[in-house]
Design a protein around this motif. Structure first.
Motif, short mmCIF file in Angstrom:
data_model
loop_
_atom_site.label_atom_id
_atom_site.label_comp_id
_atom_site.label_asym_id
_atom_site.label_seq_id
_atom_site.Cartn_x
_atom_site.Cartn_y
_atom_site.Cartn_z
N TYR A 1 -13.30 -20.52 30.28
CA TYR A 1 -12.49 -19.49 29.28
C TYR A 1 -13.70 -18.54 28.77
CZ TYR A 1 -8.47 -22.84 29.55
OH TYR A 1 -7.57 -23.53 30.30
N LYS A 2 -14.60 -19.26 28.43
CA LYS A 2 -15.84 -18.38 27.70
C LYS A 2 -16.10 -16.96 28.64
CE LYS A 2 -20.28 -18.76 25.92
NZ LYS A 2 -21.46 -19.71 25.21
N GLU A 3 -16.42 -17.33 29.92
CA GLU A 3 -16.71 -16.44 30.89
C GLU A 3 -15.60 -15.34 30.92
OE1 GLU A 3 -17.69 -17.94 34.55
OE2 GLU A 3 -19.39 -19.33 34.01
N ASN B 1 -13.36 -14.55 28.80
CA ASN B 1 -13.25 -13.83 27.47
C ASN B 1 -14.37 -12.91 27.25
OD1 ASN B 1 -10.77 -15.15 26.69
ND2 ASN B 1 -11.98 -17.07 25.82
N GLN B 2 -15.58 -13.29 27.63
CA GLN B 2 -16.46 -12.28 27.54
C GLN B 2 -16.32 -11.13 28.56
OE1 GLN B 2 -20.24 -13.91 28.73
NE2 GLN B 2 -21.42 -12.03 28.04
N SER C 1 -7.02 -18.96 24.58
CA SER C 1 -7.91 -19.80 23.80
C SER C 1 -8.17 -21.18 24.73
CB SER C 1 -6.51 -20.35 22.73
OG SER C 1 -6.96 -21.51 22.26
N GLN C 2 -9.50 -21.70 24.21
CA GLN C 2 -9.83 -22.73 24.95
C GLN C 2 -9.14 -24.17 24.31
OE1 GLN C 2 -14.24 -22.56 25.06
NE2 GLN C 2 -14.22 -20.64 24.80
N GLY D 1 -14.37 -25.60 29.74
CA GLY D 1 -14.55 -24.42 28.79
C GLY D 1 -15.35 -23.45 28.97
N ASN D 2 -16.28 -23.56 29.82
CA ASN D 2 -17.15 -22.44 30.08
C ASN D 2 -16.39 -21.24 30.85
OD1 ASN D 2 -19.78 -21.33 30.17
ND2 ASN D 2 -19.87 -21.78 32.31
#
Length: 731
Positions: A607-609, A611-612, A729-730, A604-605
């Motif tokens: 996707y977070k990186e 998306n940021q 989306s995650q 999940g990290n």
């Protein structure tokens, strides 16, 4: 009488050549030189005849006649070398010990061949060795001499016939290292017998695991793996040292004089040292030897076809299983047909021999003795490395000896010597386990990288990019669908799981990310270095779609932001392409993960990186919300106020961005040619924004066009309004 007629003929030739010059002095000088040469040759023949007729038990001490004749023969040997007949006579004279052991050692030390050495002379020498009367120092020196001149021996079939006699000396601790080396050069499949394997294992149990014994056992295992059941290291150090030091300088000097007549071998023609402490060497032995057979005639009934006789690929196919390997494996590098054979047959013994030859040549010339700085020596070394590089490209695989050499050479390399060839060979290194990649590769490269010019930094990142592409290509072709075990290369028994492969790739990508980040800081975001860094991440962003590797590593902020704020449009366009490809790869991976088509799981990290970074790029280029709260990159209000930049949030959108400013001005002039003042904000009004986007994306910015199409919703584009990026989306 013949000598007199020869002298008369030379005098006549000299007289004719000097008619047009000073007829007196020149003729006398020439006749004097010719007379001296004839006298020297006559004296040499008389001395050689005397030594051949010396009887056993002749007194040595105070024997002036013996000493004079030895001096004559020694001076000729060291100045122009000895003929095959002279070598045979002197070898028999020395090893028979007719005048004692000291003279034997002295004669062996000046046995310098001018052309070739007959195998009959070597066989007779081995017979004297078997008598058992020679002192140990003479036995060791004789075997070392045989190793030195091995590739100058005209044929080896008789030596292979007495393989058993030579093998019997393997039990002697003093002779064992040299005998193993000689056996390694002579061994063929028919020589590998169970009792010989047992004897070598007994010697190993007595002496310990010595490199020379391991090398010979490894060769035996290649020929007959069922006989050698002991485990051997998959990567061994060079087991045979360079034992030809007493003859190095003299042999090199003689062969330089007789270069046109001598069949040189790469591992023999070594450089002359001006002084014992001098480190200068010449690289004459790096010349690729010609293809030549190991036998003059075949004693077997099997049909044999020599590699040097190949003239076409169809001929190679017709005789594929009857090919005889050449005497010198280095000669394979000069023949494309020979390389085809090496690639098609996958002969392990041929690969082992070629790797040994390459490893010895590379280590001796580039590690153990720094190259001479002359242009001639540098040119020869450069040509040799270029040929090695083209051979590896032809085979689409690197040699293990080259890999071992590079790991050692990187620690002493200055970053400029043979840079294109060294970096090219470096990019051919096969997959390195993550546990040792830092020590072997990253640490020496890092020291060179941070102390070098920007152009070397670009070359290193390009080299590592090519290396990554080859690793990924190898994975996509070689990885089995039913098994996660992957063979490292065609000649290695080592294997690595898919998770181990991903760990190595991850280490490489992160290492390049650190290099690029620090390099851009040191070089003030140099455009060329930034371009090479983005080229690397073009490979990284497509690892899942192109190479079926479920690994996603985002570019570090030290690369992302310099590219986003770059003043040239090509860089921003390339970044747009990379972000678009990241999205496509992540979207497909998420889809397959949800449908349970794959066993992997994307963190999940990740996707977070992504998306940021995506929100930051969309806010900057499309929404004109740069530096505002919640937009990915925030700067304190006091700092923004001190900048005195009006409407700072618009500074890096597609209209005001320094990379696209010239296009915006050109569009403004086309829309409002009568205006003298340029108001770029007017482009944002109504239909002009759509027209500008169409105008901009038609300038060849395919990467930026794909980024907009993938990450900006179509409603925002058609209405010309601001829109949010569509994050992956995650869940």
């Amino acid at each position: 009488m013949s000598e007199t007629s020869q002298l008369s003929g030379l005098d006549a030739d000299a007289s004719r050549q000097s008619d047009s010059s000073d007829p007196g002095l020149c003729n006398r000088s020439l006749r004097e030189n010719v007379r001296k040469k004839v006298d020297a040759e006559t004296q040499f023949r008389l001395s050689l005849k005397y030594l051949s007729e010396v009887e056993a038990g002749t007194v040595v001490k105070g024997n002036d006649q013996l000493e004079r004749n030895l001096v004559v023969v020694e001076s000729v040997a060291l100045s122009r070398g000895l003929s095959p007949e002279a070598i045979s006579i002197l070898l028999d004279f020395a090893l028979s010990l007719r005048v004692g052991g000291n003279i034997c050692l002295r004669v062996l030390k000046f046995l310098i061949p001018a052309t070739i050495v007959t195998q009959d002379a070597v066989v007779r020498g081995v017979s004297w060795l078997c008598v058992g009367k020679m002192p140990m120092s003479a036995q060791v020196l004789f075997v070392r001499w045989v190793l030195t001149v091995f590739d100058l021996v005209d044929c080896k079939d008789q030596l292979r016939d007495i393989y058993g006699f030579i093998f019997s000396f393997v039990t002697d601790e003093n002779l064992c290292p040299y005998i193993c080396h000689l056996l390694y050069l002579l061994t063929m499949k028919e020589h590998v017998k169970p009792y010989r394997v047992k004897k070598l294992l007994d010697v190993q149990a007595k002496m310990g695991r010595q490199p020379f014994l391991s090398q010979l056992l490894a060769l035996y295992k290649v020929f007959c793996p069922e006989l050698v059941v002991v485990s051997l290291p998959s990567r061994m150090k060079i087991g045979f040292k360079n034992h030809n030091s007493p003859w190095k300088s003299a042999l090199a000097a003689v062969q330089r004089k007789n270069r046109g007549e001598v069949l040189t071998d790469q591992s023999l023609v070594l450089a002359v040292k001006e002084k014992p402490t001098s480190r200068k060497r010449k690289l004459h032995h790096l010349e690729i030897p010609p293809l030549s057979s190991a036998f003059h005639s075949s004693s077997s009934n099997r049909k044999v076809f020599r590699l040097e006789q190949l003239s076409s690929f169809s001929q190679l196919l017709e005789n594929l299983h009857n090919i005889e390997l050449p005497a010198q494996m280095g000669s394979l590098l000069s023949s494309s047909l020979a390389l085809h054979y090496l690639d098609c047959v996958q002969d392990e013994s041929a690969s082992l021999r070629l790797n040994f030859w390459l490893g010895d040549s590379l280590h001796q010339e580039f590690l153990f003795g720094p190259a001479d700085g002359s242009s001639e020596a540098s040119g020869e070394a450069s040509h040799f490395l270029s040929m090695l590089l083209s051979t590896q490209h032809f085979l689409q695989e690197g040699f293990s000896s080259t890999e071992s050499f590079l790991y050692k050479f990187l620690s002493v390399w200055d970053g400029s010597l043979f840079r294109p060839q060294i970096l090219g060979l470096l990019s051919d290194i096969p997959l390195v386990p993550s546990s040792c990649i830092k020590t072997l590769l990253f640490e020496p490269l890092m020291q060179l990288y941070f102390t070098s010019t920007v152009f070397f930094k670009c070359s290193v990142i390009e080299c590592l990019n090519i290396m990554l592409v080859k690793w990924l290509t190898w994975h996509s072709v070689s990885a089995s669908e039913d098994s996660l075990d992957i063979s490292l290369n065609s000649t290695s028994a080592m294997s690595m799981t898919l998770s181990g492969f991903m760990d190595s790739v991850m280490e490489l990508v992160r290492f390049v990310g650190r290099l690029a980040t620090v390099g851009l800081q040191l070089e003030n975001c140099h455009a060329l270095l930034l371009c090479h860094a983005l080229n690397f991440y073009e490979t990284v962003c497509d690892m899942f779609l192109k190479y079926s590797l479920p690994l996603f590593v985002m570019p570090p902020v030290g690369v992302f932001y310099p590219a986003l704020f770059a003043v040239d449009s090509v860089t921003v366009d390339q970044l747009g392409y990379i972000m678009a490809r990241y999205r496509k790869n992540l979207t497909l991976a998420k889809k397959q993960e949800q449908q349970k088509q794959q066993t992997f799981h994307v963190r999940g990290n990740t996707y977070k990186e992504f998306n940021q970074l995506l929100v930051t790029m969309v806010s900057c280029l499309w929404n004109s919300k740069m530096f505002l709260p919640g937009m990915g990159m925030e700067i304190g209000e006091d700092l923004l106020a001190q900048s005195s930049v009006p409407e700072f949030w618009n500074s890096f959108d597609l209209i005001h961005h320094p990379a696209f400013l010239s296009y915006a001005i050109e569009f403004h002039q086309k829309c409002w040619p009568e205006r003298r003042d340029v108001d770029l904000n007017s482009i944002k009004v109504g239909k002009y924004r759509n027209w500008y986007m169409e105008f901009l994306l038609n300038q060849g910015f395919d990467g930026l066009k794909e980024f907009v199409q993938v990450n900006i919703n179509q409603r925002s584009i058609s209405s010309g309004s601001q829109g949010d990026g569509q994050p992956v989306s995650q869940t």
